[in-house]
Enzyme design. Structure first.
Site, PDB file in Angstrom:
ATOM      1  N   ARG A 238       0.846  -1.189   0.000  1.00  0.00           N
ATOM      2  CA  ARG A 238       0.000   0.000   0.000  1.00  0.00           C
ATOM      3  C   ARG A 238       0.883   1.242   0.000  1.00  0.00           C
ATOM      4  NH1 ARG A 238      -3.172  -3.087  -1.441  1.00  0.00           N
ATOM      5  NH2 ARG A 238      -5.349  -3.418  -0.776  1.00  0.00           N
ATOM      6  N   GLU A 267      -4.052   7.435  -5.382  1.00  0.00           N
ATOM      7  CA  GLU A 267      -4.248   6.651  -6.599  1.00  0.00           C
ATOM      8  C   GLU A 267      -5.563   7.044  -7.271  1.00  0.00           C
ATOM      9  OE1 GLU A 267      -3.945   2.526  -5.501  1.00  0.00           O
ATOM     10  OE2 GLU A 267      -1.817   2.670  -5.036  1.00  0.00           O
ATOM     11  N   HIS A 286      -0.851  -0.199  -9.581  1.00  0.00           N
ATOM     12  CA  HIS A 286      -1.532  -1.059  -8.607  1.00  0.00           C
ATOM     13  C   HIS A 286      -2.112  -2.277  -9.336  1.00  0.00           C
ATOM     14  CE1 HIS A 286      -3.613  -0.958  -4.416  1.00  0.00           C
ATOM     15  NE2 HIS A 286      -3.360  -2.201  -4.787  1.00  0.00           N
TER      16      HIS A 286
END
Length: 323
Positions: A238, A267, A286
């Site tokens: 993360r 993000e 991601h």
């Protein structure tokens, strides 16, 4: 009457076909756009909810789900879920049981290789017409063999990273608040070290911790200053685990060699993010977890948990804060 599972209609048609093909008898899977009236109507009679973590569910979600017995996420991370709201009504939240662990582990190794061998730099050289016109001596490309890999967080993903790293003949050490026994360490071929020692002695540091209060900004200016100038940082867990300003300064000033990042604090990040100006950082969006191969694994684990709860059994993979 079958037990109803509600899931938002954001998975995609091909993914939903996988889900419907795997759906066990006795379970009904229904979809609706999240937050729309039809979603709330279906939620009223839902026994289970399967999501992917992109929607936050506060007390209002649970107040409209009187029959809800389980919130199951298809993702490994669960930092977007309102744990207190779930705890207040006694509904367990479960993650995907390592369904994407192989994908993330492979991605972490890919980033290690990509940074060590400056993959984007050599790619750009080839497509711009410099087949062997680059200065490889000045560039300093590195191998993984005999390098020390420091894994921070030795859960499902961390263990798979360790096994794959051993195939590259890397030496693996780890730090985790849940330390393994000596026999377990011997079986996996890893050894425990404290976090400062790991940062000082590792050639590559790979992060695999959940995001919570204890891991927020886990890697900041002090931690980066402990790392070797030839070290690489890889983050596939993360974004907020790493303090990005400190990482930017460490990379800019060549305090560490490079970084491979699959996650960011924000993000999507701003297109003019200062990290994007650096040549010694490689990024992916991601994307470590979702592969086509692990869709069946994620739905299989989710449906298994729904069936367990329907039988009156305790579900697997309840997130630690709610155990």
């Amino acid at each position: 009457m079958p037990h109803r599972i509600l899931t938002p209609d954001s998975h995609g048609d091909e993914t939903m076909k996988i889900a419907y093909d795997m759906l066990p008898d006795g379970l009904e899977l229904v979809t609706a756009p999240h937050g729309r009236p039809e979603f709330w109507n279906l939620l009223k009679d839902a026994d289970f909810y399967i999501g992917a973590g992109q929607f936050k569910h506060g007390p209002e979600f649970y107040s409209q789900a009187p029959k809800l017995k389980l919130v199951q996420t298809l993702s490994a991370g669960y930092n977007t879920y309102d744990l207190e709201a779930a705890r207040s009504v006694g509904v367990p939240i479960c993650n995907n049981g390592g369904a994407n662990a192989t994908a993330v582990a492979e991605h972490a190794l890919m980033l290690m290789l990509a940074v060590s061998r400056k993959l984007t730099w050599v790619h750009e050289g080839v497509v711009s017409g410099r087949w062997r016109g680059n200065d490889f001596n000045a560039a300093k490309l590195y191998e993984l063999e005999d390098k020390v890999l420091g894994i921070v967080g030795l859960g499902n993903i961390g263990k798979k990273v360790a096994r794959r790293a051993k195939a590259f003949d890397m030496r693996v050490q780890y730090y985790d608040v849940n330390r393994m026994t000596t026999d377990q360490e011997d079986a996996l071929g890893v050894r425990f070290v404290l976090l400062p020692e790991l940062l000082k002695t590792s050639d590559i540091v790979s992060l695999h911790v959940p995001l919570d209060k204890t891991t927020h900004n886990l890697i900041g200016e002090r931690e980066l200053s402990l790392m070797k100038p030839t070290a690489i940082l890889v983050n596939t867990c993360r974004g907020p685990v790493v303090e990005e300003k400190a990482l930017y300064q460490a990379l800019r000033d060549e305090k560490i060699l490079g970084a491979g990042l699959d996650v960011m604090r924000e993000e999507p990040p701003q297109p003019d993010h200062e990290l994007f100006t650096l040549k010694n950082a490689i990024f992916s969006p991601h994307s470590a977890g979702p592969t086509w191969d692990n869709h069946p694994k994620r739905w299989r684990n989710a449906f298994d948990n729904c069936e367990r709860v329907a039988r009156g059994q305790k579900p697997f993979w309840i997130v630690p804060e709610l155990r």
